[in-house]
Enzyme design. Sequence first.
Site, PDB file in Angstrom:
ATOM      1  CG  ASN A 158     -73.641 -20.056 -46.410  1.00 13.22           C
ATOM      2  OD1 ASN A 158     -73.791 -20.100 -47.726  1.00 13.22           O
ATOM      3  ND2 ASN A 158     -72.996 -19.369 -45.805  1.00 13.22           N
ATOM      4  CD  GLU A 256     -69.015 -10.843 -52.149  1.00 12.27           C
ATOM      5  OE1 GLU A 256     -68.733 -11.069 -50.881  1.00 12.27           O
ATOM      6  OE2 GLU A 256     -69.257 -10.073 -52.723  1.00 12.27           O
ATOM      7  CB  CYS A 290     -69.557 -15.312 -45.050  1.00 14.84           C
ATOM      8  SG  CYS A 290     -70.747 -14.425 -45.906  1.00 14.84           S
ATOM      9  CD  GLU A 464     -72.067 -11.368 -54.684  1.00 13.51           C
ATOM     10  OE1 GLU A 464     -72.023 -12.221 -55.769  1.00 13.51           O
ATOM     11  OE2 GLU A 464     -72.587 -11.930 -53.590  1.00 13.51           O
TER      12      GLU A 464
HETATM   13  P1  NAP Z   1     -67.021 -24.382 -50.572  1.00 10.63           P
HETATM   14  O1  NAP Z   1     -66.606 -25.785 -50.328  1.00 10.63           O
HETATM   15  O2  NAP Z   1     -66.187 -23.589 -51.290  1.00 10.63           O
HETATM   16  O3  NAP Z   1     -68.118 -24.737 -51.914  1.00 10.63           O
HETATM   17  C1  NAP Z   1     -68.812 -23.549 -52.472  1.00 10.63           C
HETATM   18  C2  NAP Z   1     -69.083 -23.798 -53.872  1.00 10.63           C
HETATM   19  O4  NAP Z   1     -67.980 -23.916 -54.696  1.00 10.63           O
HETATM   20  C3  NAP Z   1     -69.999 -25.205 -54.092  1.00 10.63           C
HETATM   21  O5  NAP Z   1     -70.859 -25.109 -55.184  1.00 10.63           O
HETATM   22  C4  NAP Z   1     -68.895 -26.209 -54.281  1.00 10.63           C
HETATM   23  O6  NAP Z   1     -69.723 -27.531 -54.846  1.00 10.63           O
HETATM   24  C5  NAP Z   1     -68.061 -25.702 -55.116  1.00 10.63           C
HETATM   25  N1  NAP Z   1     -66.953 -26.308 -55.180  1.00 10.63           N
HETATM   26  C6  NAP Z   1     -66.118 -26.858 -54.436  1.00 10.63           C
HETATM   27  N2  NAP Z   1     -64.869 -27.314 -55.144  1.00 10.63           N
HETATM   28  C7  NAP Z   1     -64.907 -27.028 -56.467  1.00 10.63           C
HETATM   29  C8  NAP Z   1     -63.895 -27.101 -57.492  1.00 10.63           C
HETATM   30  N3  NAP Z   1     -62.881 -27.675 -57.221  1.00 10.63           N
HETATM   31  N4  NAP Z   1     -64.156 -26.497 -58.574  1.00 10.63           N
HETATM   32  C9  NAP Z   1     -65.346 -25.753 -58.816  1.00 10.63           C
HETATM   33  N5  NAP Z   1     -66.428 -25.525 -57.827  1.00 10.63           N
HETATM   34  C10 NAP Z   1     -66.026 -26.057 -56.331  1.00 10.63           C
HETATM   35  O7  NAP Z   1     -67.812 -23.370 -49.650  1.00 10.63           O
HETATM   36  P2  NAP Z   1     -69.106 -23.833 -48.712  1.00 10.63           P
HETATM   37  O8  NAP Z   1     -68.499 -24.755 -47.683  1.00 10.63           O
HETATM   38  O9  NAP Z   1     -70.310 -24.359 -49.661  1.00 10.63           O
HETATM   39  O10 NAP Z   1     -69.281 -22.525 -48.093  1.00 10.63           O
HETATM   40  C11 NAP Z   1     -69.022 -22.047 -47.020  1.00 10.63           C
HETATM   41  C12 NAP Z   1     -68.030 -20.772 -47.328  1.00 10.63           C
HETATM   42  O11 NAP Z   1     -68.573 -20.212 -47.952  1.00 10.63           O
HETATM   43  C13 NAP Z   1     -67.458 -20.275 -45.927  1.00 10.63           C
HETATM   44  O12 NAP Z   1     -65.938 -20.142 -46.112  1.00 10.63           O
HETATM   45  C14 NAP Z   1     -68.034 -19.045 -46.025  1.00 10.63           C
HETATM   46  O13 NAP Z   1     -67.554 -17.947 -45.252  1.00 10.63           O
HETATM   47  C15 NAP Z   1     -68.303 -18.714 -47.363  1.00 10.63           C
HETATM   48  N6  NAP Z   1     -69.176 -17.679 -47.830  1.00 10.63           N
HETATM   49  C16 NAP Z   1     -68.924 -16.390 -48.132  1.00 10.63           C
HETATM   50  C17 NAP Z   1     -69.883 -15.680 -48.461  1.00 10.63           C
HETATM   51  C18 NAP Z   1     -69.513 -14.168 -49.035  1.00 10.63           C
HETATM   52  O14 NAP Z   1     -70.535 -13.366 -49.251  1.00 10.63           O
HETATM   53  N7  NAP Z   1     -68.359 -13.744 -48.749  1.00 10.63           N
HETATM   54  C19 NAP Z   1     -71.278 -15.978 -48.393  1.00 10.63           C
HETATM   55  C20 NAP Z   1     -71.598 -17.206 -48.098  1.00 10.63           C
HETATM   56  C21 NAP Z   1     -70.305 -18.230 -47.727  1.00 10.63           C
HETATM   57  P3  NAP Z   1     -69.979 -28.880 -54.144  1.00 10.63           P
HETATM   58  O15 NAP Z   1     -70.980 -28.212 -53.125  1.00 10.63           O
HETATM   59  O16 NAP Z   1     -70.640 -29.347 -55.257  1.00 10.63           O
HETATM   60  O17 NAP Z   1     -68.738 -29.200 -53.543  1.00 10.63           O
END
Ligand code: NAP
Length: 484
Positions: A158, A256, A290, A464
Amino acid sequence: MTYDDCGALFRRQAYVGGTWIDADDGQTVTVTNPANGEVIGTVPALGAAEVERAIQSARDGFRLWRDKTASQRAEALRRWHGLILDHRAVLARILTTEQGKPLAEAEAEVDATASFFLWFAEEARRVYGDIVPAPRQGQRILVTKEPVGVCAAITPWNFPLSMIARKAAPAVAAGCSIIIKPAEATPFSALALAVLAEKAGIPAGVFNVVTGPARVVGGTLMDSPVVRKVTFTGSTPIGKLLMRQAADTVKRVSMELGGNAPLIVFEDADLDRAVTGIMQSKFRNAGQTCICSNRIFVQDGIYDAVVEKLVRAIEALRIGNGLEEGVTMGPMIDPRAVADVDKLVQDAVTAGASVAKGGKRHPQGDSFYEPTLLTDVTPSMSVASEEIFGPVAPIIRFSTEEEVIELANDTPFGLASYFYTQDLARAWRVSGALEYGMVGLNEVAISVVEAPFGGFKESGVGREGSRHGIDEYVEIKYVNMGGL
Ligand code: NAP
């Protein structure tokens, strides 16, 4: 997008140990533009062997980098910052093409990215220790801070640039090396950052970008005893998985994770300011942040007025390809994300919510959803208990301050929260009562490098940005000198 459009910044290889590499078996991952489904390009689908080589390079890079002076590291970070700003337009174009957000938002993200490099260039020179009064004669106690070592960063789609900057800048400032695994949907922004790292003179092995299947790349990083820290931004379920995996080698973790932000509008609020805030926090990045307001609580007496103003504001949004002039909301990341959001909307309607605006897929394409306003939402609906991560604003009615505080805190998440009031006493009371890492009072633009970003409860571990951000990348060492 082609090499011609974006020149040397559009790279289709991974960056390991200062060299650009393909997968040993030549496998690739295809990346598409969410606005139109067109193929942008491919990146290597690295396997465990290549990731292992990246870890070894990062170990070599770390040994060299930790011995540089803080000023030398700061200078390299400042050069990196300058190069990011010099290439603002191209970086923003790459970002919008792979992620979908409007160009103006991508440019703002490039600026935010640059700000982290500058901030941590400054902080690099202020990693101070302590001399502690000793309890015995002839004894001295010295406390120093040392870089943690090789770090792994796993980042989401994102904010493909700034989520990397928030991790890489403090890590490199502290003297660590770092291996980035960007999201599969948005690797080109990360690779562009690597081009600029190279140009800035960041030595080989200090900043690496590995692309490929999450389980293989992530698993190899997590299993390695050489990797001493994992820093992750993404969903709470994957964060929990990584925390469990980190336990085997007792890695340091920064997490995060997801949010379920309440945004409360009290009757004494400046309504126009509140509506502007709701629009910004809800529809920026098509609702895929997020810290998006996820549950919008509006007090009885102003409920209808706020809904009416929101309907008009939503009508003014322009939906389309983020590269087009005047577009204010782009696509979601992929059709699956659209299906998830649509399900939440349909479930809410079945449970009694009303659609005041939108409520369905947008004709622009498979990855588009109409900006949506739902009224008569109740806290028990899944749209209010789950992270929506899409352009849907659910409005929940409330009567009293006590009631809304109770509702706002009734979630396992604790990242961002917002409220609008003009009453000074209430401002203090409610800021204190919200169980969240971040509170926006009459303000939604809360993500700034100067302030600590992070969550309570299941929204994460660590902070962060700010002066605290670099603490995540240092170990505290204490030396006790006796017999002096
Ligand atoms: P995600 O599905 O958890 O993916 C995040 C990262 O983790 C991607 O690089 C993904 O790789 C990787 N990943 C997925 N499965 C994995 C595994 N089994 N082992 C190691 N890495 C793995 O999240 P998203 O859909 O990209 O992002 C949305 C989420 O992020 C939302 O819940 C949002 O709230 C949260 N977020 C939080 C913050 C904060 O600062 N708190 C900021 C931004 C977003 P692939 O893409 O290659 O699958």
